[in-house]
Design a protein around this motif. Structure first.
Motif, PDB file in Angstrom:
ATOM      1  N   GLN A  17      73.453  52.197  52.902  1.00 42.45           N
ATOM      2  CA  GLN A  17      72.211  51.575  53.354  1.00 42.45           C
ATOM      3  C   GLN A  17      71.169  52.584  53.826  1.00 42.45           C
ATOM      4  OE1 GLN A  17      75.069  48.536  55.284  1.00 42.45           O
ATOM      5  NE2 GLN A  17      73.051  47.668  55.641  1.00 42.45           N
ATOM      6  N   HIS A 134      82.726  51.537  53.984  1.00 43.15           N
ATOM      7  CA  HIS A 134      81.764  50.549  54.488  1.00 43.15           C
ATOM      8  C   HIS A 134      81.029  49.921  53.301  1.00 43.15           C
ATOM      9  CE1 HIS A 134      78.804  49.345  57.870  1.00 43.15           C
ATOM     10  NE2 HIS A 134      78.476  48.644  56.799  1.00 43.15           N
ATOM     11  N   TYR A 135      81.598  48.910  52.710  1.00 45.11           N
ATOM     12  CA  TYR A 135      80.932  48.145  51.651  1.00 45.11           C
ATOM     13  C   TYR A 135      80.446  49.038  50.508  1.00 45.11           C
ATOM     14  CZ  TYR A 135      80.677  44.202  54.969  1.00 45.11           C
ATOM     15  OH  TYR A 135      80.970  43.174  55.845  1.00 45.11           O
ATOM     16  N   ASN A 179      85.140  48.630  57.004  1.00 45.37           N
ATOM     17  CA  ASN A 179      84.115  47.872  57.706  1.00 45.37           C
ATOM     18  C   ASN A 179      84.314  46.374  57.502  1.00 45.37           C
ATOM     19  OD1 ASN A 179      81.401  47.790  59.078  1.00 45.37           O
ATOM     20  ND2 ASN A 179      80.879  46.684  57.201  1.00 45.37           N
ATOM     21  N   GLU A 180      84.236  45.636  58.589  1.00 41.31           N
ATOM     22  CA  GLU A 180      84.235  44.164  58.549  1.00 41.31           C
ATOM     23  C   GLU A 180      85.244  43.610  57.535  1.00 41.31           C
ATOM     24  OE1 GLU A 180      79.821  43.274  60.303  1.00 41.31           O
ATOM     25  OE2 GLU A 180      80.101  42.913  58.186  1.00 41.31           O
ATOM     26  N   TYR A 314      76.774  39.948  66.335  1.00 39.37           N
ATOM     27  CA  TYR A 314      75.363  39.590  66.190  1.00 39.37           C
ATOM     28  C   TYR A 314      75.061  38.195  66.702  1.00 39.37           C
ATOM     29  CZ  TYR A 314      74.978  43.591  63.053  1.00 39.37           C
ATOM     30  OH  TYR A 314      74.990  44.861  62.528  1.00 39.37           O
ATOM     31  N   ASN A 333      75.866  35.774  59.502  1.00 35.00           N
ATOM     32  CA  ASN A 333      76.311  37.044  58.989  1.00 35.00           C
ATOM     33  C   ASN A 333      77.662  36.831  58.309  1.00 35.00           C
ATOM     34  OD1 ASN A 333      76.640  39.731  58.477  1.00 35.00           O
ATOM     35  ND2 ASN A 333      77.264  40.268  60.560  1.00 35.00           N
ATOM     36  N   LEU A 334      77.641  36.505  57.018  1.00 29.17           N
ATOM     37  CA  LEU A 334      78.860  36.311  56.236  1.00 29.17           C
ATOM     38  C   LEU A 334      79.791  35.279  56.861  1.00 29.17           C
ATOM     39  CD1 LEU A 334      79.367  40.101  55.572  1.00 29.17           C
ATOM     40  CD2 LEU A 334      78.614  38.436  53.892  1.00 29.17           C
ATOM     41  N   TRP A 350      69.949  33.804  62.331  1.00 32.60           N
ATOM     42  CA  TRP A 350      71.175  34.192  63.048  1.00 32.60           C
ATOM     43  C   TRP A 350      71.009  33.771  64.513  1.00 32.60           C
ATOM     44  CZ3 TRP A 350      73.269  39.624  61.153  1.00 32.60           C
ATOM     45  CH2 TRP A 350      73.341  39.615  59.751  1.00 32.60           C
ATOM     46  N   GLU A 376      78.595  47.545  66.184  1.00 32.18           N
ATOM     47  CA  GLU A 376      77.348  47.004  65.624  1.00 32.18           C
ATOM     48  C   GLU A 376      76.875  45.863  66.500  1.00 32.18           C
ATOM     49  OE1 GLU A 376      77.098  45.817  61.493  1.00 32.18           O
ATOM     50  OE2 GLU A 376      78.507  47.387  60.907  1.00 32.18           O
ATOM     51  N   TRP A 423      73.468  48.496  65.715  1.00 29.96           N
ATOM     52  CA  TRP A 423      73.304  48.636  64.271  1.00 29.96           C
ATOM     53  C   TRP A 423      71.912  49.160  63.893  1.00 29.96           C
ATOM     54  CZ3 TRP A 423      75.713  49.729  60.218  1.00 29.96           C
ATOM     55  CH2 TRP A 423      75.108  49.613  58.968  1.00 29.96           C
ATOM     56  N   ALA A 430      68.875  46.296  54.483  1.00 30.10           N
ATOM     57  CA  ALA A 430      69.761  45.226  54.959  1.00 30.10           C
ATOM     58  C   ALA A 430      70.884  44.990  53.947  1.00 30.10           C
ATOM     59  CB  ALA A 430      68.974  43.939  55.175  1.00 30.10           C
ATOM     60  N   ALA A 431      72.077  44.729  54.471  1.00 24.94           N
ATOM     61  CA  ALA A 431      73.222  44.512  53.573  1.00 24.94           C
ATOM     62  C   ALA A 431      73.116  43.163  52.862  1.00 24.94           C
ATOM     63  CB  ALA A 431      74.530  44.585  54.359  1.00 24.94           C
ATOM     64  N   SER A 432      72.701  42.140  53.581  1.00 27.61           N
ATOM     65  CA  SER A 432      72.739  40.800  52.988  1.00 27.61           C
ATOM     66  C   SER A 432      71.614  40.559  51.992  1.00 27.61           C
ATOM     67  CB  SER A 432      72.693  39.736  54.083  1.00 27.61           C
ATOM     68  OG  SER A 432      71.599  39.964  54.935  1.00 27.61           O
ATOM     69  N   LYS A 438      63.703  43.691  57.149  1.00 26.80           N
ATOM     70  CA  LYS A 438      64.605  43.213  58.203  1.00 26.80           C
ATOM     71  C   LYS A 438      65.071  44.446  58.975  1.00 26.80           C
ATOM     72  CE  LYS A 438      68.584  40.209  58.991  1.00 26.80           C
ATOM     73  NZ  LYS A 438      69.873  39.711  58.493  1.00 26.80           N
ATOM     74  N   TYR A 440      66.185  46.879  62.272  1.00 27.49           N
ATOM     75  CA  TYR A 440      66.995  46.878  63.486  1.00 27.49           C
ATOM     76  C   TYR A 440      66.699  48.096  64.371  1.00 27.49           C
ATOM     77  CZ  TYR A 440      70.144  43.362  61.410  1.00 27.49           C
ATOM     78  OH  TYR A 440      70.670  42.222  60.864  1.00 27.49           O
TER      79      TYR A 440
HETATM   80  C1  BG6 Z   1      77.104  43.931  59.185  1.00 31.19           C
HETATM   81  C2  BG6 Z   1      77.338  45.078  58.253  1.00 31.19           C
HETATM   82  O1  BG6 Z   1      77.578  42.779  58.570  1.00 31.19           O
HETATM   83  O2  BG6 Z   1      75.829  43.539  59.495  1.00 31.19           O
HETATM   84  C3  BG6 Z   1      76.138  45.960  58.021  1.00 31.19           C
HETATM   85  O3  BG6 Z   1      78.437  45.855  58.632  1.00 31.19           O
HETATM   86  C4  BG6 Z   1      74.906  45.097  57.961  1.00 31.19           C
HETATM   87  O4  BG6 Z   1      76.368  46.707  56.857  1.00 31.19           O
HETATM   88  C5  BG6 Z   1      74.730  44.401  59.294  1.00 31.19           C
HETATM   89  O5  BG6 Z   1      73.767  45.789  57.610  1.00 31.19           O
HETATM   90  C6  BG6 Z   1      73.490  43.562  59.431  1.00 31.19           C
HETATM   91  O6  BG6 Z   1      73.370  42.693  58.353  1.00 31.19           O
HETATM   92  P1  BG6 Z   1      72.059  42.680  57.465  1.00 31.19           P
HETATM   93  O7  BG6 Z   1      72.364  41.812  56.336  1.00 31.19           O
HETATM   94  O8  BG6 Z   1      70.993  42.151  58.355  1.00 31.19           O
HETATM   95  O9  BG6 Z   1      71.820  44.083  57.082  1.00 31.19           O
END
Ligand code: BG6
Length: 480
Positions: A17, A134-135, A179-180, A314, A333-334, A350, A376, A423, A430-432, A438, A440
């Protein structure tokens, strides 16, 4: 309230990322490199047609550029040091070390990059905290081996870990294996490399993939302890309290089930060293078969449990099995659940719940009694630069201050909390959704969702706020 004297204040990122340089110095492609940007990222990856192919005519791939941390890590770490970071959590891109994942010899240029990154941290007395995966598993392993459902991945991961620990264990004490790892129950593409074409919709495959990851993680613990006695190897998961929506016993039961499958299953195996008896309940629910285990697996899991629990926090979720008309689905978040009428949400839906962090810390501590590390936490938000060129991100300060207060309260409750690495301490992809918007970070990066911008770094208001939080060891969380 008092945090430990050696409390690890810092920040967290992930290679895919932020590094960019996705095809430089011998790096191979990773699964993250094949994920298009945009709010429909996950629906594209979840479609039956998706095949890990990269089509740059059709999509923009934000992870290819990241925030160019690969070339700017010295500048970035200097900014972290200015904030007073005691720790920097980052991940190593597996595909920089083993570009395809199944080679016998590592890519020396990849190793040199992390050597330099680690040295840069140590120069400022910043403790490196490393996520091994990590992903971002090598794309080849997802595409041609079917991801973690294939037992061969254990051997490849073992080889990768051997290289990392041999080269870096003397300099890096804190590690996390995946990760996660629990996120796979909702979305296995990121952590298991499973997409619908290769078994994502079959829960037997997800549980099998988890079993292989548990074995691989235990092997990492075994190798690590051999090379460095005081090494600290943790698991890493999302923790999100799954509240029952109301006192209806059906919702209480559904909440207990969600707690088990989402918050506890993976840590039960990795911390306790054996499968919980309730696995039969999970398998039945998901119509899945018991994972196939080989001789020696159970002993390995039992003898090589993790030293601490790293987790992301989160948000929380509410669970409504009765589908009452009072509830709406909530974004997460997932994870899946419904909106909690007592909580506000971020712009991405969220649900913000600082007290939930105190609850989580207490629940994890009650259950396991191993040190906890919040690796995170944070608020994804859009930032505006004002006419004076400043970014007043009071909303972020407010979110973080309330969560730090909750941590302090949990410490007072008796929880052993060893660190906090919010984070995206610097804005990243952003991962999602693959969005840059987005954000942080305490540090702004001039880059938009299409990859346009100077990549210049700029301190936000939260930068100075966090600096004095660290300097006061968490005493001054309220804005001065
Ligand atoms: C976590 C992951 O799920 O949340 C990170 O470990 C991710 O990789 C973070 O970036 C925040 O989620 P997002 O989708 O807002 O980037």
């Amino acid at each position: 309230m008092e945090f430990r004297k050696d409390f690890l204040w810092g920040g967290a990122t992930a290679a895919n990322q932020c590094e960019g340089a996705f095809d430089i110095d011998g790096k191979g492609l990773s699964v993250a490199d094949a994920m298009p940007g945009g709010k429909n990222r996950f629906s594209i990856i979840s479609s039956l047609e998706f095949d890990w192919d990269i089509d740059t005519d059709k999509y923009y791939y934000p992870n290819h550029l990241g925030i160019d941390h690969y070339h700017r890590f010295k500048e970035d770490i200097a900014l972290f040091a200015e904030m007073g970071f005691k720790a920097y959590r980052f991940s190593i891109a597996w595909s920089r070390i083993f570009p395809q994942g199944d080679e016998l010899k590592p890519n020396e240029k990849g190793i040199s990059f992390y050597e330099a990154l680690i040295e840069e941290c140590l120069k400022y007395n910043i403790e490196p905290v490393v996520t091994i995966s990590h992903y971002e598993m090598p794309l080849h392993l997802a595409k041609n081996y079917g991801g973690w459902k294939n037992r061969e991945l254990i051997n490849f991961y073992e080889r990768y870990v051997e290289v990392l620990f041999e080269r870096f264990a003397s300099k890096v004490k804190y590690w996390m294996t995946f990760n996660e790892i629990n996120s796979a129950i909702e979305f296995p593409a990121l952590s298991q490399g499973l997409i619908p074409k290769t078994g994502a919709n079959n829960f037997t495959d997800r549980f099998q993939a988890w079993h292989h990851q548990f074995v691989a993680s235990a092997l990492a613990v075994k190798i690590g302890k051999r090379l460095r006695k005081d090494i600290q190897i943790g698991c890493m998961q999302i923790y999100a309290p799954m509240y029952a929506f109301d006192s209806n016993p059906s919702n209480q039961f559904a909440s207990q089930f969600k707690q088990r499958v989402f918050n506890y299953f993976t840590s039960d195996v990795q911390v306790r060293g054996y499968y919980p008896t309730y696995i039969s309940q999970l398998l039945q629910h998901y119509d899945a078969k018991m994972p196939i285990m080989e001789k020696g697996d159970k002993e390995l899991l039992k003898e090589n449990t993790v030293d601490y629990i790293g987790f992301s926090y989160y948000m929380s979720m509410a669970i409504d099995e009765t589908n009452s008309e009072a509830t709406d689905p909530a974004a997460g978040n997932l994870m899946e659940g419904v909106r909690n009428p007592f909580l506000e949400s971020s712009e991405w839906g969220w649900q913000i719940d600082p007290l939930g962090l105190r609850i989580s810390l207490n629940d994890l501590w009650d259950r396991y009694q191993v040190p906890l590390f919040i690796v995170e936490n944070g608020l994804g938000a859009k930032d505006e630069i004002d006419d004076n060129g400043e970014i007043h991100d009071d909303y972020r300060i407010d979110y973080l201050a309330k969560h730090i207060q909750a941590m302090a309260d949990a410490v007072t409750d008796g929880v052993d909390l060893i660190g906090y690495t919010p984070w995206g301490c610097i804005d990243l992809v952003a991962a999602s959704t693959g969005e840059m918007s987005k954000r942080y970070g305490f540090i702004y990066v001039d880059l938009d969702d299409q990859g346009k911008g100077t990549l210049d770094r700029k301190r936000k208001k939260s930068f100075n706020w966090y600096k004095q939080v660290i300097a006061s060891n968490g005493e001054n969380v309220i804005q001065q």
